[in-house]
Design a protein around this motif. Sequence first.
Motif, PDB file in Angstrom:
ATOM      1  N   HIS A 193       0.835  -1.194   0.000  1.00 49.02           N
ATOM      2  CA  HIS A 193       0.000   0.000   0.000  1.00 49.02           C
ATOM      3  C   HIS A 193       0.881   1.259   0.000  1.00 49.02           C
ATOM      4  O   HIS A 193       2.062   1.198   0.322  1.00 49.02           O
ATOM      5  N   ALA A 194       0.284   2.370  -0.369  1.00 48.68           N
ATOM      6  CA  ALA A 194       0.990   3.649  -0.378  1.00 48.68           C
ATOM      7  C   ALA A 194       0.076   4.727   0.180  1.00 48.68           C
ATOM      8  O   ALA A 194      -1.158   4.572   0.198  1.00 48.68           O
ATOM      9  N   ALA A 195       0.656   5.810   0.638  1.00 54.34           N
ATOM     10  CA  ALA A 195      -0.120   6.886   1.257  1.00 54.34           C
ATOM     11  C   ALA A 195       0.532   8.223   0.957  1.00 54.34           C
ATOM     12  O   ALA A 195       1.743   8.313   0.734  1.00 54.34           O
ATOM     13  N   ASP A 196      -0.291   9.271   0.948  1.00 55.63           N
ATOM     14  CA  ASP A 196       0.214  10.627   0.767  1.00 55.63           C
ATOM     15  C   ASP A 196       0.715  11.159   2.107  1.00 55.63           C
ATOM     16  O   ASP A 196       0.070  10.986   3.139  1.00 55.63           O
ATOM     17  N   LEU A 197       1.854  11.820   2.044  1.00 58.48           N
ATOM     18  CA  LEU A 197       2.484  12.350   3.252  1.00 58.48           C
ATOM     19  C   LEU A 197       2.072  13.802   3.447  1.00 58.48           C
ATOM     20  O   LEU A 197       2.141  14.617   2.523  1.00 58.48           O
ATOM     21  N   ARG A 198       1.652  14.103   4.648  1.00 53.94           N
ATOM     22  CA  ARG A 198       1.243  15.480   4.950  1.00 53.94           C
ATOM     23  C   ARG A 198       2.448  16.333   5.315  1.00 53.94           C
ATOM     24  O   ARG A 198       2.710  17.353   4.682  1.00 53.94           O
ATOM     25  N   THR A 199       3.164  15.952   6.361  1.00 53.94           N
ATOM     26  CA  THR A 199       4.334  16.718   6.784  1.00 53.94           C
ATOM     27  C   THR A 199       5.462  15.793   7.204  1.00 53.94           C
ATOM     28  O   THR A 199       5.242  14.661   7.638  1.00 53.94           O
ATOM     29  N   HIS A 200       6.664  16.314   7.064  1.00 50.69           N
ATOM     30  CA  HIS A 200       7.888  15.641   7.502  1.00 50.69           C
ATOM     31  C   HIS A 200       8.616  16.650   8.387  1.00 50.69           C
ATOM     32  O   HIS A 200       8.977  17.741   7.939  1.00 50.69           O
ATOM     33  N   LEU A 201       8.777  16.291   9.648  1.00 52.05           N
ATOM     34  CA  LEU A 201       9.384  17.245  10.573  1.00 52.05           C
ATOM     35  C   LEU A 201      10.289  16.525  11.556  1.00 52.05           C
ATOM     36  O   LEU A 201      10.310  15.298  11.646  1.00 52.05           O
ATOM     37  N   HIS A 202      11.062  17.321  12.274  1.00 50.20           N
ATOM     38  CA  HIS A 202      11.958  16.811  13.310  1.00 50.20           C
ATOM     39  C   HIS A 202      11.411  17.236  14.667  1.00 50.20           C
ATOM     40  O   HIS A 202      11.006  18.386  14.848  1.00 50.20           O
ATOM     41  N   GLY A 203      11.386  16.319  15.586  1.00 48.37           N
ATOM     42  CA  GLY A 203      10.900  16.645  16.926  1.00 48.37           C
ATOM     43  C   GLY A 203      11.181  15.522  17.894  1.00 48.37           C
ATOM     44  O   GLY A 203      11.206  14.346  17.520  1.00 48.37           O
ATOM     45  N   GLY A 204      11.417  15.882  19.129  1.00 47.16           N
ATOM     46  CA  GLY A 204      11.666  14.875  20.148  1.00 47.16           C
ATOM     47  C   GLY A 204      12.921  14.070  19.905  1.00 47.16           C
ATOM     48  O   GLY A 204      12.990  12.900  20.293  1.00 47.16           O
ATOM     49  N   GLY A 205      13.892  14.671  19.227  1.00 44.88           N
ATOM     50  CA  GLY A 205      15.139  13.957  18.974  1.00 44.88           C
ATOM     51  C   GLY A 205      15.076  12.979  17.818  1.00 44.88           C
ATOM     52  O   GLY A 205      15.999  12.180  17.621  1.00 44.88           O
ATOM     53  N   GLY A 206      13.998  13.012  17.019  1.00 46.62           N
ATOM     54  CA  GLY A 206      13.884  12.086  15.891  1.00 46.62           C
ATOM     55  C   GLY A 206      13.072  12.675  14.758  1.00 46.62           C
ATOM     56  O   GLY A 206      12.724  13.858  14.753  1.00 46.62           O
ATOM     57  N   THR A 207      12.745  11.831  13.807  1.00 47.67           N
ATOM     58  CA  THR A 207      11.981  12.240  12.629  1.00 47.67           C
ATOM     59  C   THR A 207      10.531  11.818  12.793  1.00 47.67           C
ATOM     60  O   THR A 207      10.246  10.676  13.177  1.00 47.67           O
ATOM     61  N   ILE A 208       9.626  12.735  12.487  1.00 46.39           N
ATOM     62  CA  ILE A 208       8.195  12.479  12.595  1.00 46.39           C
ATOM     63  C   ILE A 208       7.568  12.627  11.213  1.00 46.39           C
ATOM     64  O   ILE A 208       7.838  13.586  10.490  1.00 46.39           O
ATOM     65  N   LEU A 209       6.731  11.665  10.856  1.00 45.15           N
ATOM     66  CA  LEU A 209       5.956  11.727   9.620  1.00 45.15           C
ATOM     67  C   LEU A 209       4.477  11.771   9.966  1.00 45.15           C
ATOM     68  O   LEU A 209       4.009  10.991  10.798  1.00 45.15           O
ATOM     69  N   GLU A 210       3.759  12.677   9.311  1.00 41.19           N
ATOM     70  CA  GLU A 210       2.311  12.751   9.482  1.00 41.19           C
ATOM     71  C   GLU A 210       1.653  12.439   8.143  1.00 41.19           C
ATOM     72  O   GLU A 210       1.928  13.090   7.139  1.00 41.19           O
ATOM     73  N   LEU A 211       0.778  11.427   8.132  1.00 35.67           N
ATOM     74  CA  LEU A 211       0.061  11.031   6.936  1.00 35.67           C
ATOM     75  C   LEU A 211      -1.295  11.737   6.894  1.00 35.67           C
ATOM     76  O   LEU A 211      -1.867  12.074   7.930  1.00 35.67           O
ATOM     77  N   TRP A 212      -1.812  11.941   5.690  1.00 33.60           N
ATOM     78  CA  TRP A 212      -3.134  12.541   5.561  1.00 33.60           C
ATOM     79  C   TRP A 212      -4.201  11.613   6.127  1.00 33.60           C
ATOM     80  O   TRP A 212      -5.190  12.065   6.697  1.00 33.60           O
TER      81      TRP A 212
END
Length: 297
Positions: free
Chosen positions: A212-231
Amino acid sequence: MRIIPPALAARLEGGATTLCRCWALRRPDGLVLGFTDHDRDLMFSGVTYAARSGLEAAEASAELGFAVSGGEVAGALTSAGITGADVAAGLYDGAGIETWLVDWREPSSRILLDVASLGEIRQSGSAFVAELRGLMHRLDAQTGRSFRAACDAQVGDSRCRVSLADPRYHAAGTVGAALESGRLAVALAGDFAAGWFSGGRLAWEGGANAGHAADLRTHLHGGGGTILELWEPPPRPAMAGDAFRLTAGCDKRLATCRDKFANALNFQGFPHMPGNDFVLRAAPDAGARPDGSSLFR
């Protein structure tokens, strides 16, 4: 005008009828599912129409001319038929559906009532309602190009010409933890600036969501790591260690095309086209010569 087969016409003219509805659902991946509102399974044209599937007609409409006809079917999400995970994964998006009126005593006596495609699917708990869109709906699809400031190409396609195989524009990664619905803490193979993959695409390569695949909303750095938010959250729960691949996103602006992808030559928008604010920003002067010069004062 619809031609009714003689055998079915004779049944309809009788004192009692033995009719039911059958639906053949054809997914884009080739899977065909059959459903009927009769109390036992029926079979014709190589498709088994399952009873006790919970599928029933909720609403139907027909229009004259080129107006779009439609309707709805309602049903239950079951492991033997349509599942919530498959709906969330988009497996039924654009699926074709045929509606038949069938004499259940003799399934060869039948007539095709409608051919449509699935539109919006509304889900509530273990039930769903699917919108049916008639064939005329395809005439509403946009074709050709639009003249607008933003680019109308998809990043990486034949018009954009950016190579997403370039290591700068893709990255492999694994899930560290699923923080909440659609929000993932991940580890990426490489060092990328925050926002580099925002608006991009995430393709699952391992775990329950593989394929499966998904559209990515945001890619950010936080809490000492990488965070991805999906739609939208993945169709099945993401687990630590699930592998995926990211491709960079584009917000369709000329500056992004130039600075991020070095691809301004292939920009497919019209960033210098004047908008409505240009036309309306100055009122005409009744005493001046009407040559448009008031726009530049």
